[in-house]
Every structure is written in C-alpha cells, then in structure tokens.
Scaffold this motif. Structure first.
Motif, short mmCIF file in Angstrom:
data_model
loop_
_atom_site.label_atom_id
_atom_site.label_comp_id
_atom_site.label_asym_id
_atom_site.label_seq_id
_atom_site.Cartn_x
_atom_site.Cartn_y
_atom_site.Cartn_z
N CYS A 1 60.95 -59.84 -42.66
CA CYS A 1 62.10 -59.43 -43.86
C CYS A 1 61.50 -59.64 -44.67
CB CYS A 1 62.85 -59.64 -42.61
SG CYS A 1 63.64 -57.95 -44.17
N ARG B 1 59.57 -54.73 -43.79
CA ARG B 1 59.57 -55.33 -42.33
C ARG B 1 57.87 -54.63 -42.11
NH1 ARG B 1 64.03 -51.81 -39.38
NH2 ARG B 1 62.88 -50.33 -39.62
N GLY C 1 56.37 -64.58 -36.36
CA GLY C 1 55.66 -63.28 -37.24
C GLY C 1 54.97 -64.02 -38.03
N SER D 1 61.98 -63.80 -36.69
CA SER D 1 60.65 -63.58 -36.69
C SER D 1 60.10 -63.80 -38.16
CB SER D 1 59.43 -62.42 -35.68
OG SER D 1 59.81 -61.59 -36.52
N CYS E 1 68.67 -59.58 -35.13
CA CYS E 1 67.50 -58.76 -35.20
C CYS E 1 66.49 -59.43 -35.03
CB CYS E 1 67.79 -58.56 -37.27
SG CYS E 1 66.38 -57.90 -38.11
N LYS E 2 64.95 -58.97 -34.48
CA LYS E 2 64.47 -59.61 -33.98
C LYS E 2 63.05 -60.23 -35.85
CE LYS E 2 63.44 -57.56 -29.42
NZ LYS E 2 62.86 -57.15 -28.86
N PHE E 3 63.21 -59.22 -36.86
CA PHE E 3 62.23 -59.08 -37.39
C PHE E 3 63.18 -60.05 -38.48
CE2 PHE E 3 62.68 -54.35 -37.26
CZ PHE E 3 61.05 -54.25 -37.22
N THR F 1 55.21 -54.95 -39.38
CA THR F 1 55.25 -54.32 -38.05
C THR F 1 53.61 -53.72 -37.97
OG1 THR F 1 54.90 -52.08 -38.16
CG2 THR F 1 57.43 -52.99 -37.41
N PRO F 2 52.83 -53.60 -36.37
CA PRO F 2 51.65 -53.89 -35.83
C PRO F 2 51.11 -52.01 -36.90
CG PRO F 2 52.39 -54.19 -33.86
CD PRO F 2 53.48 -53.81 -35.24
N LYS F 3 52.25 -51.91 -36.81
CA LYS F 3 51.96 -49.93 -37.77
C LYS F 3 52.18 -50.15 -39.66
CE LYS F 3 53.14 -46.51 -33.65
NZ LYS F 3 53.70 -45.88 -33.25
N SER F 4 52.81 -51.43 -39.26
CA SER F 4 52.88 -51.57 -41.28
C SER F 4 52.11 -52.70 -41.23
CB SER F 4 54.03 -51.31 -41.74
OG SER F 4 55.90 -51.77 -41.30
N PRO F 5 51.86 -52.93 -41.33
CA PRO F 5 51.28 -54.91 -41.34
C PRO F 5 51.08 -55.47 -42.63
CG PRO F 5 49.09 -53.54 -41.29
CD PRO F 5 49.98 -52.14 -41.33
#
Length: 636
Positions: free
Chosen positions: A51, A61, A590, A48, A43-45, A63-67
């Motif tokens: 998570c 988690r 991350g 890094s 799992c990349k989350f 992500t660029p869309k949910s920072p």
C-alpha cells in the motif's frame, strides 16, 4: 481451562502478567491485547507492504488486476520504499536519543549545566583515545571536544565517514564496506553509498528518495536503508551509550529484582518509562533524599519506591540497581495494580491509552518531553539545566497522590525474580583479564560454540516473552552464549534466567565457562539503544582474531519485534556482517525481489542476512547451523 483463562495464557508467558490479565477481564480494564483484537483481521495490503500513500494520487494498492500504482511504481518499489521509511524513523528515534546526551555533555563541559557531572572519566578518556584526542587533557576540555565531535557527526555536510564510525568500526569491516561501495558503482554505474556521511543526512536522504518520483530501484533504496542503519548503530545509538556512561557512570555488575512484584503497596510507587535516562537518573537520585522520603511518610507511606519500565528502566537498572517492574507490555498492567502513584514518561514505546486507563485510578500520568504529549497526561516540561528542580516537582506529584489511592483496588502479583545485570564489553573483557583471548579460547575449544545477541520488543501479536525466554533456553543448552538488550533482557530477568543457578540449564561446555567466570549464561547488556555494546564486543573479538565480523560465529535475533527501531537495529547488525533472525514477518511479502535481497542478496554483499522463523526450537536449530558453518570456515 475456561475460554477466558486460555485466552490469558495465550497472551503472555509471564505468570505475573497472566494474573493481571485475569484481573483486567474481571474489572473490564481495556488492554493492548483487547485493542489488538478489535484491529483484526489486519489489512492484507498493509501487512504485505504493497500500500502506498506517498502522494495523493493514491493511496494505491497493488493487486493482480492493478500491478502498478498511479505513477507506475510496482510492488518491488513500493515495498522497498515503505521498508526504508520505517527504518528511517527507527534510526531517527535512536539517534535523536544520542543527540540529547551529546548536547547535555557539552553543556556540562562548558559549565552551563550544574545538575550533572562527568561520572566516568576513564570512559571519557577511552572514547577520546579512539577519536584520536589527547586523553591526558583536563576532563572538562576533553568532554567538550568529544561532545563537539559527536554533534558534528549529526550534521556535517561533507562526504567523509562520521568520526564515531571511523573510530569504532573494526578495520576489516570498514574495508569491506569501502570495497562494497566500489563494487556497486562498478556494477551499476550509479553511486550507492554505504558508509554514513552524517547521522541526520542519511535519514533525510531516505525521506527525499522515497518522495514521489525520486528513487524507484529496490536495490538502490535498500542500500540507502543500510547506510542509514549504520549511521544509527555505529553513530547515534553508539554515541548515546558511550556518552551516557560518561555522564551517569558505566554500568557495573549487580543483583536486582524484576517483575510486577517489585511494586510495594506500603510505598509511594513511581514508574519511569520510556527510553531516555537523563530525567530518570535524576528522579532516582531525588527520590532517595531524606527530604522526599520524609515527605512520603508525612503523606502516610513508608517512603518512595522508584521503579523502571521498558528501556528507561533498563538504564537505571544497569547503573543504580533500580528494580524493574516489567517490559513494554507491562506498562498498563502495572497501573492496573492500583498501587502506582505516578507513571513518568519521556519518549518511545509509551501507549497513549495510559491516559484513559489512569482515570480508573489515582495514578498521575506525567509526560516530560517537548517531543511527546499524550491524551490525559499532566505535562511537566523537562529542561536539562533544571533537572534536579524538575525531578523534585515530579516526585512530589507522586507523593501527594498517595492519600488518594483506593486500597480496595490494590492487587500486586507476588512474582519477582533476582537477576544479575550490568554487563558491558569493558567489564566482560576485564573479567577475562583485559583481553578477548579466554573467550576466543573457549570458542576454539568448542566449550562455547558461538554467541547470539537478542534484542526486544514485546508485540501483542506474539505471546509475551515466550520466544524471548524459550529461544534463549534452547540456545544455552546447545552451548551458545546469549547476550542481549531491551525487552528481551527484561523478559529473561523476570524468568529467572539471569542467575548463577541458571547455569544448570546450559550445556556442559557453556556451564563450565560460566562457572569459572561466575556469570549467568544470559548476559543483560542494557537498553535497546545499548545494542552498540554487543557490536563493540563482537568488534573486539574480530579485531583480536584479525578477521572481518562476518567471519564470527555470531547471530542476532529480534523474536518479538514491533517498533521501527527494530528495523534499524536488525539492519545495522546485518550490515556489520551478522545474520539476524526475525519474528513476526516484516511487511515485505508483497515483493519476492525484496525478500530475496534481504535473505540472499545481502549475504553476498554484506555477509549478514535476515531469516524468519516462529518456532523457538527451529530458530535455535537454524542459529546453531549458521554458527557451526561459520566455525568451520573460521577454524577449519
């Protein structure tokens, strides 16, 4: 080379392990490497560190869309929280080890436990002197006082520095950490403690401040991680090592054999595996008795052969000269030889998969700790006050399993190597005439450029033993003395690098020093809890030179790290002013902020820092650069 053969060679650098992995493929035995493959890609989350599942608004988690997570925590906060939670678990594991030893010493001192003795009175006196006690007192009374001080360090409730850290930390390092606390307060207006108040408290503090809605500043979080690591390195782990020497005797330099070839098919083979030597010391003692040897012969064996595995193995290797069958990734391979009657485990680094594997054989999988139960194991509860009785019960279980061995399944690789082990700060300084001066003189003269301390683990994501062995080889040929513990120590013992003959692999200067002292260029200093021995050796040199530890040409490394304990170990080395190399990459990618703090910010605050590198040559080059830079600053 076939795909299967290539796969085996890529999994382990150890020829004995390669033989067993080929057998495992042929017999379709499942191993840790096979299970790792089923888990990839990871799992990349998680990899890094972004998570978070610290509350049930998540898991969140980044992500660029949910920072940010549901609570508003960003990647920097989440990565820092996850990292120090891992550190807390590691510090707890090693420190809890020391607690049990301190409790046992107290029971022995009070006459409540007759199964153990105070074996090293001189070590007891040396500890007492450091703690400000009267070392001329009766040993039983002195042991009681030392044990009570140790146990008080675990649970005291004031804000003063724990007694063992105060007694063992070099004065200049202590002063540097005190000044850091003042500096952090002046810069932030927030109290950020660095010096540990009590061992348990610093772990609880991490668990509290990483609860939802508490500490959300990466610097504040990581500084508490530093504090907890110091409570481990200069507290719990140090207590474990020092008091084990008192109870079981300080290690002495001796020759031993290492690798799977120490398994003898003509004998009852009992493996002790884990990290706490309180039981394994007794198993070795009991197995040597005429009663047990005669009983083994009655059941058709020539006798009883006790072998070590992992860090419990390192403990009995250092003190009793017990052969060691391997490091962490050897635990399943040893069972696959078909010649193991019992695997006796305590705590830490034990695969629950052993329970399923032993069903293919006659092997008894015996758990012993109230903290550790495994599927498929027989549980024999260990109680320190009945240690001899319980050890006899366990050894008998192994002996009685011998007639059930299926001889058609027996295959033992012939690979084993002789090694010289048993090095401690005390016997190293004794060999130097009782003072660090000859070592310092060799460093000043450039015969030894510096020292690197390396610690285990094994990690199936990294070719077993490859980095351990090859980084060490690269360093000694550059005239850098290597000392170490844990699975690294076993890896290099198996590879034959802990012999007098290995001097030939060293540079001219290091070779000359090792020849004069009649020692290998790589020094085995014990189990992973014994990293405190490396700290104490560095502290002795720093105090002799009247400098802070951050000035020393010393570097640490965890080239195949895997456990949370390694997070704590690496951090307390850095907190002691020593740069530390790591591979694999920790789960922090991350957060650029956390990466910058660990690789740059800590250097300004503590003198130590982390760096990550996979290639053994580049790793050695970077270590040499750091050592030469520090030599220049120290020596001019």
């Amino acid at each position: 080379m076939s795909t299967k053969q290539k796969n085996v060679v890529e999994r382990s650098f150890d020829p004995a392990a390669q033989e067993m992995l080929r057998l495992a493929e042929n017999k379709q035995y499942n191993s840790v490497w096979d299970r790792l493959e089923t888990q990839t890609p990871h799992c990349k989350f998680g990899s890094s560190g972004v998570c978070c599942k610290n509350c049930v608004m998540g898991p969140c988690r980044i992500t660029p869309k949910s920072p940010v997570g549901s609570c508003g925590a960003n990647a920097d906060i989440i990565v820092a929280r996850n990292l120090i939670r891992s550190l807390a678990a590691g510090a707890a594991a090693h420190s809890d080890h020391g607690r049990k030893v301190a409790i046992t010493l107290k029971e022995v001192a009070k006459g409540e436990n007759k199964d153990y003795l105070i074996k090293d009175v001189e070590k007891l006196k040396a500890i007492a002197k450091r703690l400000g006690l009267n070392e001329t007192e009766n040993p039983q009374e002195l042991a009681l006082e030392v044990a009570e001080i140790a146990l008080n360090d675990y649970g005291k409730q004031d804000h003063s520095l724990i007694a063992f850290a105060k007694a063992y930390l070099p004065q200049k390092r202590l002063q540097a950490l005190q000044e850091l606390e003042k500096k952090l307060y002046a810069q932030t207006g927030k109290i950020m403690g660095v010096l540990p108040r009590s061992i348990d408290r610093e772990v609880v503090d991490i668990m509290h401040r990483t609860h939802m809605g508490v500490d959300n500043d990466p610097v504040s979080l990581l500084i508490q991680g530093v504090r907890a690591s110091l409570s481990d390195g200069w507290g719990g782990s140090l207590i474990a090592t020092e008091l084990q020497d008192v109870l079981f005797g300080s290690p002495t330099i001796k020759k031993v054999m290492a690798n799977l070839g120490v398994i003898d098919p003509d004998y009852v083979n009992i493996i002790t595996h884990g990290h706490e030597p309180i039981l394994s010391e007794k198993i070795v003692e009991v197995a040597k008795t005429k009663e047990m040897q005669d009983l083994a012969q009655k059941y058709g064996a020539k006798g009883v052969n006790v072998l070590g595995m992992c860090c419990t193995g390192n403990e009995i290797l250092m003190r009793q000269g017990t052969p060691i069958a391997g490091n962490e990734l050897h635990q399943e391979l040893a069972v696959m030889t078909g010649a193991i009657e019992a695997v006796v485990v305590d705590v830490q680094c034990i695969f629950p998969a052993l329970g399923k594997l032993v069903k293919c054989f006659h092997t008894q999988f015996i758990s012993t700790s109230d903290q550790a139960k495994f599927p498929g194991s027989i549980h024999v509860q260990f109680e320190e006050e009945r240690a001899t009785e319980i050890a006899r019960q366990i050894v008998k279980l192994g002996i009685k399993a011998f007639p059930n061995r299926d001889k058609s399944k027996v295959f033992v690789p012939k690979h084993k190597a002789e090694s010289i082990v048993g090095f401690t700060p005390e016997n190293i300084l004794q060999a130097l005439g009782g003072t660090p001066k000859p070592l310092v003189d060799a460093i000043v003269a450039g015969k030894i450029k510096g020292i690197v301390g390396i610690v285990g683990c094994n990690n199936p994501k990294v070719k077993q033993d490859y980095l351990h062995v090859n980084i060490a080889k690269e360093l000694i040929k550059r005239d850098i003395l290597v000392i170490g513990t844990g699975c690294w120590a076993i890896a290099c013992a198996k590879a034959g690098l802990m012999t007098i003959e290995a001097q030939e692999l060293a540079g001219a200067g290091l070779k000359e020093v090792c020849a004069a002292l009649n020692i290998p260029p790589l020094l085995h200093m014990g189990s992973c809890v014994d990293c405190s021995r490396m700290l104490n050796l560095a502290a002795a040199v720093a105090e002799y030179l009247d400098v802070d530890m951050s000035a020393l040409p010393v570097v640490g490394s965890a080239p195949e790290w895997m456990t949370e304990k390694a997070v704590s170990i690496g951090t307390y080395f850095v907190a002691s002013g020593i740069p530390v190399h790591l591979w694999p990459m920790p789960p922090i990618t991350g957060s650029e902020k956390v990466i910058n703090i660990l690789t740059q910010g800590l250097k300004d605050l503590l003198g130590g820092f982390f760096f990550v590198e996979e290639d053994p040559v580049k790793t050695a080059e970077r270590m040499e650069e750091i050592i030469l830079e520090r030599r220049k600053q120290l020596l001019g």
